[in-house]
Scaffold this motif. Structure first.
Motif, PDB file in Angstrom:
ATOM      1  N   UNK A   1       0.816  -1.218   0.000  1.00 48.15           N
ATOM      2  CA  UNK A   1       0.000   0.000   0.000  1.00 48.15           C
ATOM      3  C   UNK A   1       0.845   1.262   0.000  1.00 48.15           C
ATOM      4  N   UNK A   2       2.131   1.118   0.237  1.00 44.55           N
ATOM      5  CA  UNK A   2       2.990   2.290   0.371  1.00 44.55           C
ATOM      6  C   UNK A   2       3.304   2.951  -0.969  1.00 44.55           C
ATOM      7  N   UNK A   3       2.926   2.307  -2.055  1.00 45.10           N
ATOM      8  CA  UNK A   3       3.223   2.880  -3.370  1.00 45.10           C
ATOM      9  C   UNK A   3       1.959   3.407  -4.042  1.00 45.10           C
ATOM     10  N   UNK A   4       1.993   4.662  -4.483  1.00 43.61           N
ATOM     11  CA  UNK A   4       0.799   5.297  -5.056  1.00 43.61           C
ATOM     12  C   UNK A   4       0.311   4.598  -6.314  1.00 43.61           C
ATOM     13  N   UNK A   5       1.245   4.100  -7.117  1.00 46.20           N
ATOM     14  CA  UNK A   5       0.839   3.359  -8.315  1.00 46.20           C
ATOM     15  C   UNK A   5       0.020   2.128  -7.921  1.00 46.20           C
ATOM     16  N   UNK A   6       0.498   1.439  -6.912  1.00 41.38           N
ATOM     17  CA  UNK A   6      -0.227   0.225  -6.496  1.00 41.38           C
ATOM     18  C   UNK A   6      -1.573   0.569  -5.879  1.00 41.38           C
ATOM     19  N   UNK A   7      -1.638   1.646  -5.128  1.00 35.40           N
ATOM     20  CA  UNK A   7      -2.943   2.039  -4.582  1.00 35.40           C
ATOM     21  C   UNK A   7      -3.889   2.393  -5.719  1.00 35.40           C
ATOM     22  N   UNK A   8      -3.371   3.053  -6.739  1.00 35.54           N
ATOM     23  CA  UNK A   8      -4.211   3.407  -7.891  1.00 35.54           C
ATOM     24  C   UNK A   8      -4.709   2.150  -8.587  1.00 35.54           C
ATOM     25  N   UNK A   9      -3.858   1.161  -8.684  1.00 33.13           N
ATOM     26  CA  UNK A   9      -4.260  -0.103  -9.305  1.00 33.13           C
ATOM     27  C   UNK A   9      -5.408  -0.726  -8.511  1.00 33.13           C
ATOM     28  N   UNK A  10      -5.280  -0.718  -7.197  1.00 33.18           N
ATOM     29  CA  UNK A  10      -6.351  -1.282  -6.373  1.00 33.18           C
ATOM     30  C   UNK A  10      -7.646  -0.514  -6.579  1.00 33.18           C
TER      31      UNK A  10
END
Lengths: 113, 113
Positions: B13-22
């Motif tokens: 969750x610490x990466x904005x790209x990954x949060x955006x993917x979620x």
DNA sequence: TAGTTTCATAACCTTATGGTTTTGTACTCG
DNA sequence: CGAGTACAAAACCATAAGGTTATGAAACTA
């Protein structure tokens, strides 16, 4: 909103040592040496972890002679929870399905035996 | 409990790209190319992020010909929230103090004005 | 003043992260 | 079969993370 703050918060929480430090601080202020005691890790290592927590706004520090008491600042945790709450319906989905299943089972039990 | 799972979840969750993917996946399944589209980032980069999410149990993948549709798995987010909820009282402390203050103000208003 | 405690900083090492480009594989379509 | 699509895997690079030891500074203590 402030994605950088979320980044820093989640990153800070990603380390078990740091989570343990927060847990300890929930019980009240503590000095660096007190915080370091439970871990078999050097004092500078703990200081680094504290700096990470501090940068995430999760810890603030006072001054008491040569001691630098650390204090929990829980506010950023609220932002983290707020973000996560947006997904609550998704992890509760299974319970909804379970509810539906149980309802159907109860109905068929009542109807058939 | 499983500290490793929490580690992986918070780290993911610490990466904005990954949060955006979620966030994108909350709207429904998507292929890797679909997920990659909004970012100016190579496809392998997105694949790496997906692997991180997968290792954290936040994403599962199906198979549709040569496509690998990704699906949100929100369960680990519940564990994260459960951990964070242990600190709710601390970020609500200020509201408690505010409550106490307002109570006192109301009392003195009632008594004196 | 000298010594001790508390903590931070610096220098260093190893591994992980986040990105790239290149290549390879599996599948579909003509 | 051959071409295109969707993706993964490999090789590489720069920087960050997490740890270490050694050193230094600030404040108390004898």
């Amino acid at each position: 909103m402030a994605t950088d703050l979320l980044d820093a918060t989640f990153a800070a929480l990603a380390d078990p040592t740091r989570r343990a430090i927060l847990t300890r601080l929930a019980a009240g202020e503590a000095t660096v040496t007190e915080l370091a005691a439970p871990f078999h890790m050097s004092q500078p290592a703990i200081s680094k972890h504290l700096k990470v927590l501090e940068r995430a706004g999760l810890v603030s520090r006072g001054r008491d002679a040569q001691r630098r008491p650390c204090r929990l600042e829980a506010r950023p945790l609220k932002d983290a929870v707020d973000w996560l709450e947006g997904y609550r319906e998704y992890w509760e989905e299974s319970y909804q399905r379970l509810d539906a299943l149980l309802t159907r089972l109860r109905e068929s039990e009542g109807g058939e035996g």
